[in-house]
Scaffold this motif. Structure first.
Motif, PDB file in Angstrom:
ATOM      1  N   ILE A  46       0.828  -1.207   0.000  1.00  0.00           N
ATOM      2  CA  ILE A  46       0.000   0.000   0.000  1.00  0.00           C
ATOM      3  C   ILE A  46       0.863   1.259   0.000  1.00  0.00           C
ATOM      4  CG2 ILE A  46      -1.765   1.262   1.285  1.00  0.00           C
ATOM      5  CD1 ILE A  46      -2.907  -1.343   2.167  1.00  0.00           C
ATOM      6  N   GLY A  47       1.967   1.183   0.713  1.00  0.00           N
ATOM      7  CA  GLY A  47       2.943   2.270   0.596  1.00  0.00           C
ATOM      8  C   GLY A  47       2.708   3.442   1.512  1.00  0.00           C
ATOM      9  N   SER A  48       1.607   4.152   1.284  1.00  0.00           N
ATOM     10  CA  SER A  48       1.448   5.423   1.999  1.00  0.00           C
ATOM     11  C   SER A  48       0.716   5.298   3.337  1.00  0.00           C
ATOM     12  CB  SER A  48       0.750   6.424   1.093  1.00  0.00           C
ATOM     13  OG  SER A  48      -0.303   5.795   0.398  1.00  0.00           O
ATOM     14  N   ILE A  49       0.285   4.125   3.712  1.00  0.00           N
ATOM     15  CA  ILE A  49      -0.415   3.982   4.999  1.00  0.00           C
ATOM     16  C   ILE A  49       0.615   3.921   6.136  1.00  0.00           C
ATOM     17  CG2 ILE A  49      -0.460   1.456   4.933  1.00  0.00           C
ATOM     18  CD1 ILE A  49      -3.266   1.565   6.158  1.00  0.00           C
ATOM     19  N   SER A  50       0.261   4.513   7.257  1.00  0.00           N
ATOM     20  CA  SER A  50       1.176   4.448   8.410  1.00  0.00           C
ATOM     21  C   SER A  50       0.985   3.134   9.162  1.00  0.00           C
ATOM     22  CB  SER A  50       0.919   5.621   9.349  1.00  0.00           C
ATOM     23  OG  SER A  50      -0.249   5.396  10.101  1.00  0.00           O
ATOM     24  N   LYS A  51       2.010   2.738   9.904  1.00  0.00           N
ATOM     25  CA  LYS A  51       1.932   1.473  10.635  1.00  0.00           C
ATOM     26  C   LYS A  51       0.790   1.494  11.643  1.00  0.00           C
ATOM     27  CE  LYS A  51       6.426   0.804  11.860  1.00  0.00           C
ATOM     28  NZ  LYS A  51       7.449  -0.023  12.569  1.00  0.00           N
ATOM     29  N   LYS A  52       0.637   2.596  12.311  1.00  0.00           N
ATOM     30  CA  LYS A  52      -0.420   2.675  13.320  1.00  0.00           C
ATOM     31  C   LYS A  52      -1.795   2.493  12.703  1.00  0.00           C
ATOM     32  CE  LYS A  52      -3.294   5.745  15.591  1.00  0.00           C
ATOM     33  NZ  LYS A  52      -3.752   7.134  15.481  1.00  0.00           N
ATOM     34  N   LEU A  54      -2.484   1.124   9.814  1.00  0.00           N
ATOM     35  CA  LEU A  54      -2.606  -0.240   9.298  1.00  0.00           C
ATOM     36  C   LEU A  54      -2.955  -1.202  10.428  1.00  0.00           C
ATOM     37  CD1 LEU A  54      -2.483  -2.270   7.038  1.00  0.00           C
ATOM     38  CD2 LEU A  54      -0.007  -2.386   7.301  1.00  0.00           C
ATOM     39  N   THR A  55      -2.324  -1.031  11.577  1.00  0.00           N
ATOM     40  CA  THR A  55      -2.637  -1.882  12.729  1.00  0.00           C
ATOM     41  C   THR A  55      -4.114  -1.817  13.085  1.00  0.00           C
ATOM     42  OG1 THR A  55      -0.435  -1.451  13.606  1.00  0.00           O
ATOM     43  CG2 THR A  55      -2.040  -2.362  15.120  1.00  0.00           C
ATOM     44  N   THR A  56      -4.661  -0.622  13.235  1.00  0.00           N
ATOM     45  CA  THR A  56      -6.065  -0.551  13.654  1.00  0.00           C
ATOM     46  C   THR A  56      -6.987  -1.007  12.524  1.00  0.00           C
ATOM     47  OG1 THR A  56      -6.425   1.739  12.986  1.00  0.00           O
ATOM     48  CG2 THR A  56      -5.539   1.393  15.167  1.00  0.00           C
ATOM     49  N   THR A  57      -6.622  -0.730  11.293  1.00  0.00           N
ATOM     50  CA  THR A  57      -7.425  -1.191  10.159  1.00  0.00           C
ATOM     51  C   THR A  57      -7.513  -2.716  10.156  1.00  0.00           C
ATOM     52  OG1 THR A  57      -6.764   0.733   8.847  1.00  0.00           O
ATOM     53  CG2 THR A  57      -7.612  -1.157   7.650  1.00  0.00           C
ATOM     54  N   LEU A  58      -6.369  -3.375  10.305  1.00  0.00           N
ATOM     55  CA  LEU A  58      -6.350  -4.839  10.303  1.00  0.00           C
ATOM     56  C   LEU A  58      -7.116  -5.396  11.498  1.00  0.00           C
ATOM     57  CD1 LEU A  58      -2.616  -5.379   9.273  1.00  0.00           C
ATOM     58  CD2 LEU A  58      -4.621  -5.969   7.900  1.00  0.00           C
ATOM     59  N   LYS A  59      -6.950  -4.758  12.644  1.00  0.00           N
ATOM     60  CA  LYS A  59      -7.626  -5.244  13.847  1.00  0.00           C
ATOM     61  C   LYS A  59      -9.146  -5.169  13.691  1.00  0.00           C
ATOM     62  CE  LYS A  59      -5.582  -3.843  17.554  1.00  0.00           C
ATOM     63  NZ  LYS A  59      -5.211  -2.786  18.523  1.00  0.00           N
ATOM     64  N   GLU A  60      -9.620  -4.054  13.143  1.00  0.00           N
ATOM     65  CA  GLU A  60     -11.064  -3.902  12.980  1.00  0.00           C
ATOM     66  C   GLU A  60     -11.614  -4.859  11.924  1.00  0.00           C
ATOM     67  OE1 GLU A  60     -11.333   0.803  14.363  1.00  0.00           O
ATOM     68  OE2 GLU A  60     -11.890   0.228  12.327  1.00  0.00           O
ATOM     69  N   LEU A  61     -10.862  -5.050  10.846  1.00  0.00           N
ATOM     70  CA  LEU A  61     -11.319  -5.988   9.819  1.00  0.00           C
ATOM     71  C   LEU A  61     -11.363  -7.408  10.373  1.00  0.00           C
ATOM     72  CD1 LEU A  61      -9.514  -4.613   6.634  1.00  0.00           C
ATOM     73  CD2 LEU A  61     -11.956  -4.583   7.116  1.00  0.00           C
ATOM     74  N   GLU A  62     -10.433  -7.725  11.260  1.00  0.00           N
ATOM     75  CA  GLU A  62     -10.465  -9.043  11.892  1.00  0.00           C
ATOM     76  C   GLU A  62     -11.690  -9.164  12.808  1.00  0.00           C
ATOM     77  OE1 GLU A  62      -7.437  -9.886  14.699  1.00  0.00           O
ATOM     78  OE2 GLU A  62      -7.870 -12.033  14.730  1.00  0.00           O
ATOM     79  N   GLU A  63     -11.913  -8.150  13.619  1.00  0.00           N
ATOM     80  CA  GLU A  63     -13.094  -8.118  14.492  1.00  0.00           C
ATOM     81  C   GLU A  63     -14.392  -8.317  13.705  1.00  0.00           C
ATOM     82  OE1 GLU A  63     -11.638  -4.683  17.532  1.00  0.00           O
ATOM     83  OE2 GLU A  63     -13.753  -4.618  16.946  1.00  0.00           O
ATOM     84  N   ASP A  64     -14.444  -7.726  12.500  1.00  0.00           N
ATOM     85  CA  ASP A  64     -15.658  -7.793  11.699  1.00  0.00           C
ATOM     86  C   ASP A  64     -15.731  -9.054  10.847  1.00  0.00           C
ATOM     87  OD1 ASP A  64     -16.415  -5.409  12.816  1.00  0.00           O
ATOM     88  OD2 ASP A  64     -15.748  -4.173  11.142  1.00  0.00           O
ATOM     89  N   GLY A  65     -14.772  -9.951  11.040  1.00  0.00           N
ATOM     90  CA  GLY A  65     -14.824 -11.222  10.336  1.00  0.00           C
ATOM     91  C   GLY A  65     -14.446 -11.148   8.878  1.00  0.00           C
ATOM     92  N   ILE A  66     -13.729 -10.112   8.489  1.00  0.00           N
ATOM     93  CA  ILE A  66     -13.339  -9.966   7.088  1.00  0.00           C
ATOM     94  C   ILE A  66     -12.013 -10.665   6.817  1.00  0.00           C
ATOM     95  CG2 ILE A  66     -12.846  -8.284   5.246  1.00  0.00           C
ATOM     96  CD1 ILE A  66     -15.718  -8.245   6.324  1.00  0.00           C
ATOM     97  N   LEU A  67     -11.135 -10.689   7.801  1.00  0.00           N
ATOM     98  CA  LEU A  67      -9.860 -11.385   7.588  1.00  0.00           C
ATOM     99  C   LEU A  67      -9.404 -12.148   8.822  1.00  0.00           C
ATOM    100  CD1 LEU A  67      -7.692  -9.327   9.042  1.00  0.00           C
ATOM    101  CD2 LEU A  67      -7.803  -8.145   6.863  1.00  0.00           C
TER     102      LEU A  67
END
Lengths: 116, 116
Positions: A46-52, A54-67
DNA sequence: TAAAGTGGTAACCAACAAGTAACCAACATG
DNA sequence: CATGTTGGTTACTTGTTGGTTACCACTTTA
């Protein structure tokens, strides 16, 4: 999109927007459309996303059963992300949206107000 | 979704989210799917949206070519809104999203943290 | 001994989205 | 003369998102 408030709304559009309607979520889902990837790889793709973020994005997508998030207890640590079935069914919709935009997008960059 | 920044992004998902990714826009578009409606009617159909937010929502959707605003110089004033062709092509995608959500939604309201 | 890689956290901040409540002009009506 | 109707606007407040920078533990490598 005030995710926690709309997640259990009566309106299906509010609910799906609570899952999809933030800056990076559709991008992350699309990046994982046909592969598993590690945190650092997603960050590099993705390149331009910050680590922080990305962390919350991934965490929320996991919570929502997407990944799924799979942690391998190695050293240095390895963590892999891949779409669930539910997440995979979102791909055609994301592609349709991107197609819709491409078909109707006219570059009107001159309308952008750039204050000198 | 920081609309003005992403409107002319290189990424079609950022661009379409700049059009669709706010609390009320998909709802307003859906409300106009098969009819023309006046400001007050849209306000009544949706119910919980405030007049201020409805005003800016409609104005931005007009700017983005999703709907037409027609002003009749009568008294009391009459203003009608209806979808453009571009706006109409968004309807099947919105419906698909809502369908996707309904198919995958499980009511897990017990997970909502309600602090007493 | 020092640096580098991995997958993050913590503290802090600016910008934006959305909401509330009051208010407006222009007439028509009672 | 007061009230209602329509389609908003204005001022103000709050909450959320996304961003920056620095930092961490642990181990391998140079």
């Amino acid at each position: 999109m005030a995710r926690n408030i709309f997640k259990y709304s009566d309106c299906p559009m509010h609910r799906s927007m609570a899952i999809l309607g933030s800056k990076w979520k559709p991008i992350v889902i699309y990046a994982l459309r046909e592969r598993t990837a590690r945190f650092g790889q997603i960050h590099a793709i993705i390149g331009s996303i910050s680590k922080k973020v990305l962390t919350t994005t991934l965490k929320e997508l996991e919570e929502d059963g997407i990944l799924n998030r799979t942690e391998y207890k190695e050293l240095p640590p390895r963590v892999e992300y891949n779409l669930t079935d539910k997440g995979r069914t979102l791909i055609p919709i994301i592609i349709q949206l991107a197609k819709w935009d491409n078909e109707h997008y006219e570059e009107k960059r001159e309308k952008l107000e750039i204050t000198p």
